[in-house]
Each structure stands twice: as structure tokens, then as C-alpha cells.
Design a protein around this motif. Sequence first.
Motif, PDB file in Angstrom:
ATOM      1  N   ARG A  62       3.136   5.450  20.358  1.00  0.00           N
ATOM      2  CA  ARG A  62       2.989   4.030  19.499  1.00  0.00           C
ATOM      3  C   ARG A  62       3.166   2.927  20.023  1.00  0.00           C
ATOM      4  O   ARG A  62       2.122   2.164  19.869  1.00  0.00           O
ATOM      5  CB  ARG A  62       4.018   4.327  18.256  1.00  0.00           C
ATOM      6  N   ASP A 118       7.101   2.260   3.245  1.00  0.00           N
ATOM      7  CA  ASP A 118       7.952   3.268   3.980  1.00  0.00           C
ATOM      8  C   ASP A 118       9.665   2.546   4.165  1.00  0.00           C
ATOM      9  O   ASP A 118      10.296   3.399   5.132  1.00  0.00           O
ATOM     10  CB  ASP A 118       7.494   3.916   5.073  1.00  0.00           C
ATOM     11  N   SER A 156       4.676   9.268   9.378  1.00  0.00           N
ATOM     12  CA  SER A 156       3.694   8.191   9.389  1.00  0.00           C
ATOM     13  C   SER A 156       2.259   9.071   9.095  1.00  0.00           C
ATOM     14  O   SER A 156       1.695  10.044   9.289  1.00  0.00           O
ATOM     15  CB  SER A 156       3.603   7.819  10.862  1.00  0.00           C
ATOM     16  N   LYS A 157       1.357   7.965   8.600  1.00  0.00           N
ATOM     17  CA  LYS A 157       0.073   8.430   8.191  1.00  0.00           C
ATOM     18  C   LYS A 157      -0.887   8.345   9.574  1.00  0.00           C
ATOM     19  O   LYS A 157      -2.037   8.745   9.056  1.00  0.00           O
ATOM     20  CB  LYS A 157      -0.570   7.607   6.929  1.00  0.00           C
ATOM     21  N   ASP A 217      -2.672   4.477  -2.917  1.00  0.00           N
ATOM     22  CA  ASP A 217      -3.932   4.777  -2.386  1.00  0.00           C
ATOM     23  C   ASP A 217      -4.200   6.380  -2.370  1.00  0.00           C
ATOM     24  O   ASP A 217      -4.156   7.123  -1.438  1.00  0.00           O
ATOM     25  CB  ASP A 217      -3.748   4.398  -0.842  1.00  0.00           C
ATOM     26  N   GLU A 232       4.327   8.256  -0.555  1.00  0.00           N
ATOM     27  CA  GLU A 232       5.794   7.599  -0.313  1.00  0.00           C
ATOM     28  C   GLU A 232       6.822   7.634  -1.377  1.00  0.00           C
ATOM     29  O   GLU A 232       7.676   6.982  -1.510  1.00  0.00           O
ATOM     30  CB  GLU A 232       5.751   6.119   0.030  1.00  0.00           C
ATOM     31  N   TYR A 284       0.889   5.523   0.067  1.00  0.00           N
ATOM     32  CA  TYR A 284       0.286   6.783   0.117  1.00  0.00           C
ATOM     33  C   TYR A 284       1.479   7.771   0.468  1.00  0.00           C
ATOM     34  O   TYR A 284       2.033   7.877   1.252  1.00  0.00           O
ATOM     35  CB  TYR A 284      -0.642   6.831   1.471  1.00  0.00           C
ATOM     36  N   PRO A 292       0.854  -1.366  -0.080  1.00  0.00           N
ATOM     37  CA  PRO A 292      -0.111   0.241  -0.184  1.00  0.00           C
ATOM     38  C   PRO A 292       0.866   1.356  -0.088  1.00  0.00           C
ATOM     39  O   PRO A 292       1.855   1.253   0.870  1.00  0.00           O
ATOM     40  CB  PRO A 292      -0.724  -0.022   1.399  1.00  0.00           C
TER      41      PRO A 292
END
Length: 334
Positions: free
Chosen positions: A150, A114, A223-224, A61, A32, A30, A28
Motif C-alpha cells: 500500500r 471506514d 479494504s476494497k 454504493d 461498512e 460499500y 462513499p
Amino acid sequence: MNSSYAIAEQPTSDRLPDAGIELSIVVPIYNEEESIPALYERLTTELERYGRSYEIIAVDDGSRDRSFALLRDLAVADDRLRVVRFRRNFGQTAAFAAGFDRARGEYIVTIDADLQNDPADIPNLMAKAAEGFDVVSGWRARRQDPFINRRLPSMLANRLISWSTGVYLHDYGCSLKVYRSDVVKNINLYGELHRFIPAIASWQGTAVAEIPVHHEPRRFGKSKYGIGRTTRVLLDLITVRFLLSFATRPMQVFGLIGLLSILLGIAVNLYLVVIKLIYQVDIGDRPLLLLGVLLLMIGVQFIGFGLIGELVTRVYYEAQHKPIYVVREELNSD
Ligand code: UDP
Ligand code: MG
């Protein structure tokens, strides 16, 4: 490596006709753009060294940077790289789902774009899968992310998810996982349920394993996700827990709560009736009266939910001919 060994290794892809691909790597993506060249490079190097036939399915995405342009250029030169581009950002779960739908491999590997996951771990995960596991999950044993927002929430969430679904994993959130293709193709994903796939898959009676994998800090981009993910994971957990245990028998959950509530309500109200009639006590201003009536009403509502749930279940399974079971194999079936 001598030449006869090299020849013996080569024909894997020839031996399997048409789309006989062994591995589908689903990535995936987004925004990057900085990671994509290195990611492609490392994935390709590791997969070629591994020597199994593969395809990489990159799902863009809805990136607003140069991610898609970069992927397009790479795909021109390499037909093992397939690229899917979403019209807008639909989220990581949707990106995984698009990859799963298109995957032709016998096994599906999911990995983040990533560079936090290490493609060199893929052979280890595959070796574990070859022992007979349908799902092999990576465990970021030395996770390189901040602790407070996190790793700590993630640790608590993993405990809670493991305990409530019965599938014990240290690291549900790790994207690097291997699935037998038929297992995930049977699962419909919604919302942000991708991290629950091992738990959802357990409904099919799958064997799940976990092995430690490398993890690196994010080098490029951001980070998303933020701390807000924690609440969403908790809400998703309620959904998954419900689907796993009661999706085909809602009346047994709601009905049970309803019945208990009604019985309690009747007991409370009977008590009030008795003291009113026999002992001539005023009950009009007693909080207990409120409670008794409330319990009765809630009870009736819960039974109503149960009945509606039963109807919805029938629509859900019958309209789409979804089976309520999964068969492993059949003997002498015709
Ligand atoms: N991602 C995506 N769509 C989104 C959010 C993230 O495809 O809406 C991708 C992202 O590009 C990355 C992976 O999902 O490849 C994991 O995202 P991220 O690294 O931000 O999550 P974290 O590692 O911080 O949990
Ligand atoms: Mg990441």
C-alpha cells in the motif's frame, strides 16, 4: 463557553435562507455496516462542535450488508443525513460523483466511511480553505496501512502524479479533502478518477493546498482495494495527463509524432534509394528498408489519429456546449 458566545454562534444556519448550507459531507459506503454507527456518531459530534451548518450525504454504493438499513434508521431521526442508494456497486468515484451532484453546501468535504479518516480534522481543512484555497487535500503523514503493497506503491504513484500533472501533493489517495463546491461541480468524473480531482481541478486555475491529517488502521471489514489498483492508477494518470494538456488540441500531439515519423521515414528511404541507384547496392533484404516503410506508415496513422481527435474534440465540446475556458469573474460585462 459563556452564553452570549453560544448565541452568537447559533444563528449561522438561520442567517442563511433556503439551502444555505455551508458544508456537505460526502461519504462513499460499500459494505461498512460495522463502521456506520461510530462514523455517524463521530461525524455528528465533530460537526456540531464545529458549529457550521451541514448536511451529510451518505452514498451506499450497492452494499450487500446492512449498511443501507442502518443509514435508513439514522436518517429517520436526522434530516441532515441524506442517503443515496445505488442499484449496484458502481465504485468509489461514482459514489463521490453522486454526492457532488446533490451537494448544496458551499464547501464539499469527502471522507471515507471506514473510520480511517478522523472527522476532527475537518475544521483544520476548512481553516486552510478559508485562507483562499479551492482544494485542501489531507495528507496521511503517518499512514496506517501495510508498507509493501500500500504505502510504497502509493508513494511512487504520488511522485509520478505530482511530477506529470504539476500539482505537487504527497497524498493523492487520501479521501479526506475539502473542495469549493463550484470547483468540483464543474468536473465530470469517470472510471476511478476521483483521486485525480486536485490535478483535474488545476485546469480551472484552482489553488490547491495540503495539510497533514490523522489516519487510523482499518478497524472493521476489509479494504476494497488490492495491489491491482496501482496499474489502474497509472493508466488513469495517462488519461489525466492527456486531458490536461492536449484535450483541446489532439492534432498537435499526434500530428507532431506523425510528422517526425514521416520525416525520419523519408530520410531512411531516400538513403536507400541513393545507394541503390548510385552505388548499385541491393537493398531488398535490408532491415533498414523495413524500418523506413514502417516509419512512413506509422506517421500517416498518427496524423490520422490527430485528425480524428480534432473531430472528436469538436463533438465533445460543441454538442454539450462545454466551454474550453473557465471564467473567474467579469466586470462591466453587459
Ligand atoms: N468504497 C465504495 N465503493 C467501492 C469501494 C470502496 O464506496 O467500490 C468506499 C468504502 O466503503 C470506503 C471508501 O470507499 O468508505 C474507501 O475504501 P477503502 O477503505 O476500501 O480504501 P482504502 O482506505 O483501503 O484505500
Ligand atoms: Mg480505508
